[in-house]
Design a protein around this motif. Structure first.
Motif, PDB file in Angstrom:
ATOM      1  N   PHE A 175       2.830  -6.390  -1.883  1.00 52.36           N
ATOM      2  CA  PHE A 175       3.006  -6.224  -3.332  1.00 52.36           C
ATOM      3  C   PHE A 175       3.364  -7.555  -3.980  1.00 52.36           C
ATOM      4  N   GLU A 176       2.705  -8.617  -3.568  1.00 52.03           N
ATOM      5  CA  GLU A 176       2.931  -9.979  -4.070  1.00 52.03           C
ATOM      6  C   GLU A 176       4.317 -10.521  -3.763  1.00 52.03           C
ATOM      7  N   ALA A 177       5.086  -9.825  -2.899  1.00 48.21           N
ATOM      8  CA  ALA A 177       6.434 -10.304  -2.574  1.00 48.21           C
ATOM      9  C   ALA A 177       6.435 -10.838  -1.154  1.00 48.21           C
ATOM     10  N   ASN A 178       7.157 -11.949  -0.954  1.00 44.90           N
ATOM     11  CA  ASN A 178       7.266 -12.485   0.401  1.00 44.90           C
ATOM     12  C   ASN A 178       8.022 -11.500   1.280  1.00 44.90           C
ATOM     13  N   ILE A 179       7.565 -11.384   2.515  1.00 45.96           N
ATOM     14  CA  ILE A 179       8.249 -10.497   3.448  1.00 45.96           C
ATOM     15  C   ILE A 179       8.221 -11.164   4.822  1.00 45.96           C
ATOM     16  N   SER A 180       9.329 -11.052   5.553  1.00 39.67           N
ATOM     17  CA  SER A 180       9.329 -11.666   6.891  1.00 39.67           C
ATOM     18  C   SER A 180       8.652 -10.705   7.875  1.00 39.67           C
ATOM     19  N   TYR A 181       8.207 -11.246   8.972  1.00 38.52           N
ATOM     20  CA  TYR A 181       7.554 -10.402   9.985  1.00 38.52           C
ATOM     21  C   TYR A 181       8.546  -9.349  10.480  1.00 38.52           C
ATOM     22  N   GLN A 182       9.810  -9.795  10.625  1.00 35.38           N
ATOM     23  CA  GLN A 182      10.861  -8.889  11.111  1.00 35.38           C
ATOM     24  C   GLN A 182      11.018  -7.663  10.206  1.00 35.38           C
ATOM     25  N   THR A 183      11.100  -7.910   8.884  1.00 35.49           N
ATOM     26  CA  THR A 183      11.286  -6.797   7.942  1.00 35.49           C
ATOM     27  C   THR A 183      10.039  -5.921   7.895  1.00 35.49           C
ATOM     28  N   LEU A 184       8.907  -6.557   7.974  1.00 34.78           N
ATOM     29  CA  LEU A 184       7.662  -5.789   7.946  1.00 34.78           C
ATOM     30  C   LEU A 184       7.602  -4.803   9.118  1.00 34.78           C
ATOM     31  N   SER A 185       7.942  -5.274  10.318  1.00 36.77           N
ATOM     32  CA  SER A 185       7.814  -4.356  11.449  1.00 36.77           C
ATOM     33  C   SER A 185       8.897  -3.281  11.407  1.00 36.77           C
ATOM     34  N   ILE A 186      10.100  -3.664  10.846  1.00 35.90           N
ATOM     35  CA  ILE A 186      11.140  -2.633  10.706  1.00 35.90           C
ATOM     36  C   ILE A 186      10.670  -1.546   9.742  1.00 35.90           C
ATOM     37  N   LEU A 187      10.086  -1.951   8.627  1.00 38.46           N
ATOM     38  CA  LEU A 187       9.641  -0.971   7.631  1.00 38.46           C
ATOM     39  C   LEU A 187       8.529  -0.087   8.196  1.00 38.46           C
ATOM     40  N   ARG A 188       7.619  -0.711   8.927  1.00 41.33           N
ATOM     41  CA  ARG A 188       6.544   0.099   9.541  1.00 41.33           C
ATOM     42  C   ARG A 188       7.159   1.155  10.444  1.00 41.33           C
ATOM     43  N   ASP A 189       8.180   0.720  11.184  1.00 40.54           N
ATOM     44  CA  ASP A 189       8.826   1.593  12.148  1.00 40.54           C
ATOM     45  C   ASP A 189       9.603   2.733  11.451  1.00 40.54           C
ATOM     46  N   VAL A 190      10.464   2.323  10.494  1.00 47.26           N
ATOM     47  CA  VAL A 190      11.344   3.292   9.813  1.00 47.26           C
ATOM     48  C   VAL A 190      10.536   4.332   9.036  1.00 47.26           C
ATOM     49  N   LEU A 191       9.435   3.905   8.424  1.00 48.03           N
ATOM     50  CA  LEU A 191       8.683   4.814   7.544  1.00 48.03           C
ATOM     51  C   LEU A 191       7.485   5.461   8.248  1.00 48.03           C
ATOM     52  N   SER A 192       7.381   5.235   9.548  1.00 48.62           N
ATOM     53  CA  SER A 192       6.121   5.588  10.219  1.00 48.62           C
ATOM     54  C   SER A 192       5.746   7.067  10.100  1.00 48.62           C
ATOM     55  N   ARG A 193       6.737   7.967  10.139  1.00 49.06           N
ATOM     56  CA  ARG A 193       6.348   9.386  10.096  1.00 49.06           C
ATOM     57  C   ARG A 193       6.810  10.066   8.802  1.00 49.06           C
ATOM     58  N   ILE A 194       7.046   9.276   7.773  1.00 55.00           N
ATOM     59  CA  ILE A 194       7.520   9.883   6.513  1.00 55.00           C
ATOM     60  C   ILE A 194       6.401   9.835   5.467  1.00 55.00           C
ATOM     61  N   ASP A 195       6.038  11.047   4.936  1.00 55.08           N
ATOM     62  CA  ASP A 195       4.935  11.109   3.966  1.00 55.08           C
ATOM     63  C   ASP A 195       5.451  11.149   2.528  1.00 55.08           C
ATOM     64  N   ASN A 196       6.661  11.661   2.387  1.00 51.50           N
ATOM     65  CA  ASN A 196       7.142  11.942   1.040  1.00 51.50           C
ATOM     66  C   ASN A 196       8.103  10.850   0.555  1.00 51.50           C
ATOM     67  N   TYR A 197       7.965  10.401  -0.708  1.00 54.36           N
ATOM     68  CA  TYR A 197       8.758   9.246  -1.151  1.00 54.36           C
ATOM     69  C   TYR A 197      10.248   9.564  -1.251  1.00 54.36           C
ATOM     70  N   LYS A 198      10.572  10.860  -1.519  1.00 56.36           N
ATOM     71  CA  LYS A 198      12.001  11.192  -1.631  1.00 56.36           C
ATOM     72  C   LYS A 198      12.670  11.067  -0.265  1.00 56.36           C
ATOM     73  N   SER A 199      11.944  11.547   0.778  1.00 59.22           N
ATOM     74  CA  SER A 199      12.505  11.423   2.132  1.00 59.22           C
ATOM     75  C   SER A 199      12.584   9.951   2.520  1.00 59.22           C
ATOM     76  N   ALA A 200      11.567   9.177   2.096  1.00 62.80           N
ATOM     77  CA  ALA A 200      11.595   7.738   2.404  1.00 62.80           C
ATOM     78  C   ALA A 200      12.809   7.095   1.732  1.00 62.80           C
ATOM     79  N   ASN A 201      13.087   7.520   0.484  1.00 62.56           N
ATOM     80  CA  ASN A 201      14.254   6.964  -0.212  1.00 62.56           C
ATOM     81  C   ASN A 201      15.545   7.300   0.518  1.00 62.56           C
ATOM     82  N   ASN A 202      15.645   8.549   1.010  1.00 63.52           N
ATOM     83  CA  ASN A 202      16.859   8.935   1.754  1.00 63.52           C
ATOM     84  C   ASN A 202      17.019   8.076   3.002  1.00 63.52           C
TER      85      ASN A 202
END
Ligand SMILES: C[S@@+](CC[C@H](N)C(=O)[O-])C[C@H]1O[C@@H](n2cnc3c(N)ncnc32)[C@H](O)[C@@H]1O
Length: 589
Positions: A4-31
């Motif tokens: 989204f045009e924002a710098n991101i480190s490889y570390q944060t990117l893989s954490i986010l992929r991991d944390v959000l991997s099985r979440i479809d709904n944005y409210k659950s993702a927010n929680n």
């Protein structure tokens, strides 16, 4: 890498992929983001969340940097942000529970605060540029990943225009200590209007300047100033502090307005930073600090940010006077008053290539290098700021054409009486007509400004408005014609050489120099202005001045410049300055 045009480190990117991997709904993702990183409302909508999931799987490595000029975008580097929060903790004993960063950018102040303060319960960031809100959130995740044991206050990063944000709604009822922290945009309203930007508060004429101020530049303000005032309006009665990196001019204006506003702020300090080193720009800037909810104070102590133990000086209000050095002012305040003579600004024509000439073996040459043939009648010697180095001057480097004796005077006489001058001016009429300033609209051809009877008096005492040298020069006529000054200079003019010399001596005295040092600001565009110079009370200076000193000074001027002046008329001079005679002053000379 960018998401989204924002710098991101490889570390944060893989954490986010991991944390959000099985979440479809944005409210659950927010929680999930609250559980992991205590960041609230990470995603605004389901659509945004889906786009985000897509973006972190197909990573953008190249994104176009949009033009950020209108956002006054100078991100604080992490080291500086950290030094600021450490200074707040060690020197100011700041221990906030709530932090508000009103224009948080990439979040370096938020990260610095997380790593410095240990009682934080809540952080609120606001930022108009969406990619930065992402980058702030990514940086927070990075921080927690590297520092897993750090406590996690509740964090909200709002994608919002600071001018529309309701800060009063954040006023906390529990009286928790708040820190307003950050670095608001470095951009002026006039720059924004040249960019046709709407990044302005709705009431952008918040200082209520009139049209003339807009022309002279007084209506120009930094939007960082507006944001600082918004914060003071909202929080000055709360418990806590403000710490903002802003231009020096903003701090000066805040202090200036404090006399009227009387915000409940105290311990107002300014820590000067090296903007070239920190931001790569040559703008005088500093950290502004103040305490809220205190008996209002009206002056500001100035420190070096990198060695902040002792204050270099203090500026602000001394009773009803705004000064740049409180101690120096207190020692020299009796020179403060109203000058008995009127200070004038030099000639303005905005056309140096045509109106300024050099004399080359009796031949005038204009700024374009053209040899020109004109009568001498309207040609006068001209001095500019850079010429005012000597104490006495009668040899100008340049010459200028004085087309009028008074502002607005009809110039048609030139055609009949001075045909060569007219030919030259007329040949270049298009350049006169192209002058941008509106002051030339509907004025006679070849008009100039900064002209009047005073311009034609033979003797002048002048100072450059641009240089920080507290030094006045005496200007003598050249071949019985008065010498003119350009509009970067200010002067007093006299018929009598004696009175001009007495004035010169008073103005170059130690007392005047110290007084001027106490009231002028080194970061002002013009050190000396008519306003500043009109504060020099020559009468008060004269009655204190020792006659022996006067004689010594006159003797040395006579010896060097063969002026042939004596002290005989000094008494008349002092009598002429006496307050009761003020109204008729100029006629006396
Ligand atoms: C000087 S930068 C500083 C950023 C951050 N505070 C720091 O210290 O690194 C100013 C920031 O203000 C943001 N900004 C500009 N206009 C804004 C507005 N109207 N509302 C919210 N943020 C704005 C810019 O996008 C930029 O990130």
């Amino acid at each position: 890498m960018k998401v989204f045009e924002a710098n991101i480190s490889y570390q944060t990117l893989s954490i986010l992929r991991d944390v959000l991997s099985r979440i479809d709904n944005y409210k659950s993702a927010n929680n999930k983001m609250v559980d992991c990183f205590s960041i609230h409302n990470f995603f605004d909508t389901q659509t945004e969340y889906e786009l985000f999931l897509n973006a972190i799987s197909v990573i953008e490595t190249i994104a176009l940097e949009s033009d950020r000029a209108e956002y006054g975008d100078f991100q604080t580097n992490s080291d500086l942000a950290k030094s600021v929060t450490q200074l707040l903790k060690s020197q100011k004993k700041a221990n906030p529970k709530v932090i508000i960063e009103p224009t948080c950018g990439k979040g370096n102040f938020i990260i610095a605060a997380l790593s410095t303060f240990d009682s934080l319960e809540k952080i609120i960031g606001i930022e108009i540029y969406k990619p930065y809100t992402w980058e702030t959130k990514f940086n927070i995740i990075d921080f927690y990943t590297t520092n897993p044991t750090e406590s996690k206050p509740e964090i909200e990063i709002n994608h919002f225009n600071v001018f529309d944000f309701d800060f009063k709604s954040l006023l906390n009822k529990s009286e928790d200590e708040i820190l307003i922290l950050g670095n608001p945009p470095w951009v002026t309203n006039s720059k924004l209007s040249s960019l046709e930007s709407s990044n302005l508060p709705q009431k952008s004429n918040f200082k209520k300047h009139n049209g003339f101020d807009a022309i002279t530049g007084k209506g120009n303000f930094d939007i960082g100033e507006y944001i600082t005032l918004m914060m003071l309006d909202a929080f000055h009665t709360s418990r806590g502090n403000l710490a903002f990196l802003v231009k020096n001019s903003v701090i000066k204006n805040i202090l200036f307005d404090q006399n009227l506003k009387k915000y409940r702020i105290a311990e107002i300090d300014k820590y000067n930073i090296d903007s070239k080193k920190e931001f790569g720009v040559s703008v005088d800037a500093a950290l502004l600090f103040c305490n809220f909810n205190a008996q209002p104070e009206f002056s500001c102590k100035e420190f070096d940010f990198y060695q902040p133990t002792t204050a270099a000086k203090e500026f602000g209000w001394v009773v009803d006077k705004f000064v740049s050095n409180v101690d120096l002012y207190r020692l020299n305040h009796n020179a403060d008053g109203v000058c008995q003579f009127e200070w004038r600004q030099g000639i303005k024509h905005d056309l140096s290539s045509i109106m300024e000439l050099e004399r080359n073996h009796n031949q005038f040459v204009n700024g374009k290098g053209e040899e020109i043939e004109i009568e001498e009648d309207l040609v006068f010697g001209l001095l500019k700021s850079s010429d005012l180095k000597k104490i006495v001057l009668n040899q100008p480097r340049k010459f200028t054409i004085i087309t009028q004796k008074k502002i607005g005077q009809d110039t048609s006489f030139i055609k009949h009486s001075l045909p060569k001058t007219y030919d030259y001016l007329h040949k270049n009429k298009q350049y006169f007509d192209q002058r941008k300033s509106s002051i030339y609209n509907n004025k006679p051809d070849f008009s100039i400004f900064g002209i009047g009877d005073y311009s034609f008096l033979p003797f002048k005492v002048a100072i450059s408005g641009l240089y920080k040298t507290y030094h006045f020069s005496l200007i003598l006529p050249l071949e019985e014609k008065p010498i003119m000054l350009d509009d970067t200079c200010y002067f007093l003019s006299f018929n009598s050489l004696d009175f001009a010399v007495y004035t010169l001596i008073l103005l170059n005295s130690k007392k005047t120099k110290e007084f001027l040092k106490a009231i002028t600001f080194s970061d002002a565009k013009r050190t000396f202005t008519k306003e500043v110079l009109m504060r020099i009370d020559l009468y008060k200076l004269a009655i204190e001045f020792q006659v022996e000193n006067l004689e010594t000074e006159i003797h040395s001027l006579n010896a060097i410049y063969s002026l042939n002046v004596c002290s005989e008329r000094w008494k008349d001079f002092v009598v002429a300055l006496e307050p009761k005679k003020v109204s008729k002053q100029m006629q006396l000379f």
